[in-house]
Design an enzyme around this catalytic site. Structure first.
Site, PDB file in Angstrom:
ATOM      1  N   PHE A   1      20.195  -5.930   2.603  1.00  0.00           N
ATOM      2  CA  PHE A   1      20.887  -4.435   2.420  1.00  0.00           C
ATOM      3  C   PHE A   1      22.267  -4.809   2.098  1.00  0.00           C
ATOM      4  O   PHE A   1      22.967  -5.824   2.624  1.00  0.00           O
ATOM      5  CB  PHE A   1      20.885  -3.956   3.871  1.00  0.00           C
ATOM      6  CG  PHE A   1      21.155  -2.434   3.680  1.00  0.00           C
ATOM      7  CD1 PHE A   1      20.121  -1.524   3.066  1.00  0.00           C
ATOM      8  CD2 PHE A   1      22.378  -2.076   3.808  1.00  0.00           C
ATOM      9  CE1 PHE A   1      20.684  -0.283   2.904  1.00  0.00           C
ATOM     10  CE2 PHE A   1      22.675  -0.409   3.649  1.00  0.00           C
ATOM     11  CZ  PHE A   1      21.913   0.314   3.252  1.00  0.00           C
TER      12      PHE A   1
ATOM     13  N   ARG B   1      32.057   1.733   2.296  1.00  0.00           N
ATOM     14  CA  ARG B   1      32.114   1.697   0.921  1.00  0.00           C
ATOM     15  C   ARG B   1      33.601   1.366   0.326  1.00  0.00           C
ATOM     16  O   ARG B   1      33.686   0.898  -0.958  1.00  0.00           O
ATOM     17  CB  ARG B   1      32.162   3.380   0.388  1.00  0.00           C
ATOM     18  CG  ARG B   1      30.714   4.068   0.592  1.00  0.00           C
ATOM     19  CD  ARG B   1      30.620   5.357  -0.192  1.00  0.00           C
ATOM     20  NE  ARG B   1      29.682   6.127   0.282  1.00  0.00           N
ATOM     21  CZ  ARG B   1      28.323   6.070  -0.198  1.00  0.00           C
ATOM     22  NH1 ARG B   1      28.154   5.507  -1.030  1.00  0.00           N
ATOM     23  NH2 ARG B   1      27.535   7.076   0.129  1.00  0.00           N
TER      24      ARG B   1
ATOM     25  N   ASP C   1      17.059  -0.333  -6.811  1.00  0.00           N
ATOM     26  CA  ASP C   1      16.285  -0.785  -5.650  1.00  0.00           C
ATOM     27  C   ASP C   1      15.136  -0.625  -5.852  1.00  0.00           C
ATOM     28  O   ASP C   1      14.673  -1.449  -6.887  1.00  0.00           O
ATOM     29  CB  ASP C   1      16.699  -0.025  -4.443  1.00  0.00           C
ATOM     30  CG  ASP C   1      16.014  -0.749  -3.057  1.00  0.00           C
ATOM     31  OD1 ASP C   1      15.871  -1.814  -3.046  1.00  0.00           O
ATOM     32  OD2 ASP C   1      15.833  -0.048  -1.979  1.00  0.00           O
TER      33      ASP C   1
ATOM     34  N   LYS D   1      27.112   8.536  -4.344  1.00  0.00           N
ATOM     35  CA  LYS D   1      28.380   8.184  -4.398  1.00  0.00           C
ATOM     36  C   LYS D   1      28.491   6.685  -4.816  1.00  0.00           C
ATOM     37  O   LYS D   1      29.641   6.094  -4.901  1.00  0.00           O
ATOM     38  CB  LYS D   1      29.015   8.454  -3.111  1.00  0.00           C
ATOM     39  CG  LYS D   1      29.022   9.935  -2.502  1.00  0.00           C
ATOM     40  CD  LYS D   1      29.358  10.082  -1.081  1.00  0.00           C
ATOM     41  CE  LYS D   1      29.188  11.654  -0.908  1.00  0.00           C
ATOM     42  NZ  LYS D   1      29.250  11.761   0.732  1.00  0.00           N
ATOM     43  N   GLY D   2      27.512   5.952  -4.718  1.00  0.00           N
ATOM     44  CA  GLY D   2      27.506   4.567  -4.749  1.00  0.00           C
ATOM     45  C   GLY D   2      28.177   3.699  -5.918  1.00  0.00           C
ATOM     46  O   GLY D   2      28.498   2.663  -5.767  1.00  0.00           O
TER      47      GLY D   2
END
Ligand code: IMP
Ligand code: MG
Length: 192
Positions: A150, A163, A101, A44-45
């Site tokens: 993060f 989000r 990442d 969903k990012g």
């Protein structure tokens, strides 16, 4: 007992800067794909970034979405949980990710998309955390070189939170592990 002090979140990029990145990358993707492009967003990012990016692409664009299960380090693999719902064979594809990442997810998806024999296949990411890369991966379009911290906001989450923040923030990962809602009051109290 008072909660241990935690470094406050830091704004890595605000809404205006993120908009400028979407505009720049949209122009680059358009210039490189004069005959049109298929943007394949990773759920969903990527959805917030994809939505801004797509509106800065000026050539004909199709939007597709895929989702993978979180990478299972123990099993050494991931799997597609939402696949493309049509053939993209022969199309010019750009995989759009919220963050690269270790590179394991993007590498897996590139191999999955390559099976469809697209005309071309490139990678675009909002945040490129190069310091953490395990697999070599060519990222053709990156909005931000991310620090080894993060990141939350602008589509990126911790346990489903954050989000919908309009900015992209660095957060303390161990504080989030203790309490996923640690930054809710701070970051949802204001307007950024
Ligand atoms: P990979 O390590 O490149 O396979 O990334 C795996 C996934 O982990 C990303 O697609 C994100 O969903 C998540 N992830 C990695 N780093 C971050 C971060 O800093 N913030 C939010 N999600 C992250
Ligand atoms: Mg996530």
């Amino acid at each position: 007992m008072p909660a241990p002090s935690v470094a406050p979140p830091e704004l890595l990029a605000g809404p205006d800067e993120l908009e400028a990145h979407a505009r720049t990358l949209g122009a680059a993707i358009s210039a490189d794909h004069p005959d049109g492009v298929t943007l394949v967003g990773v759920l969903k990012g990527s959805v917030v970034f994809l939505s801004d990016l797509a509106r800065h692409v000026t050539v004909p664009a199709r939007l597709e979405l895929v989702a993978v299960a979180p990478y299972d380090g123990a099993a050494g693999r991931t799997r597609v949980v939402k696949d493309l719902d049509r053939s993209v064979s022969g199309e010019h594809l750009v995989l759009v990710s919220g963050i690269v990442d270790t590179g394991l997810t993007a590498d897996f998806l590139l191999r999955h998309l390559a099976d469809q024999e697209p005309a071309s296949l490139r990678v675009c990411t909002l945040a490129d955390k190069r310091a953490r890369r395990i697999l070599p991966l060519t990222v053709h379009y990156a909005a931000l070189d991310a620090p080894d911290a993060f990141l939350i906001g602008y589509g990126l989450d911790y346990a489903g939170r954050y989000r919908n923040l309009r900015g992209l923030w660095t957060a303390d990962g161990s504080a989030l592990a203790d309490d996923p809602d640690r930054y809710v009051a701070q970051l949802h109290g204001g307007r950024t």
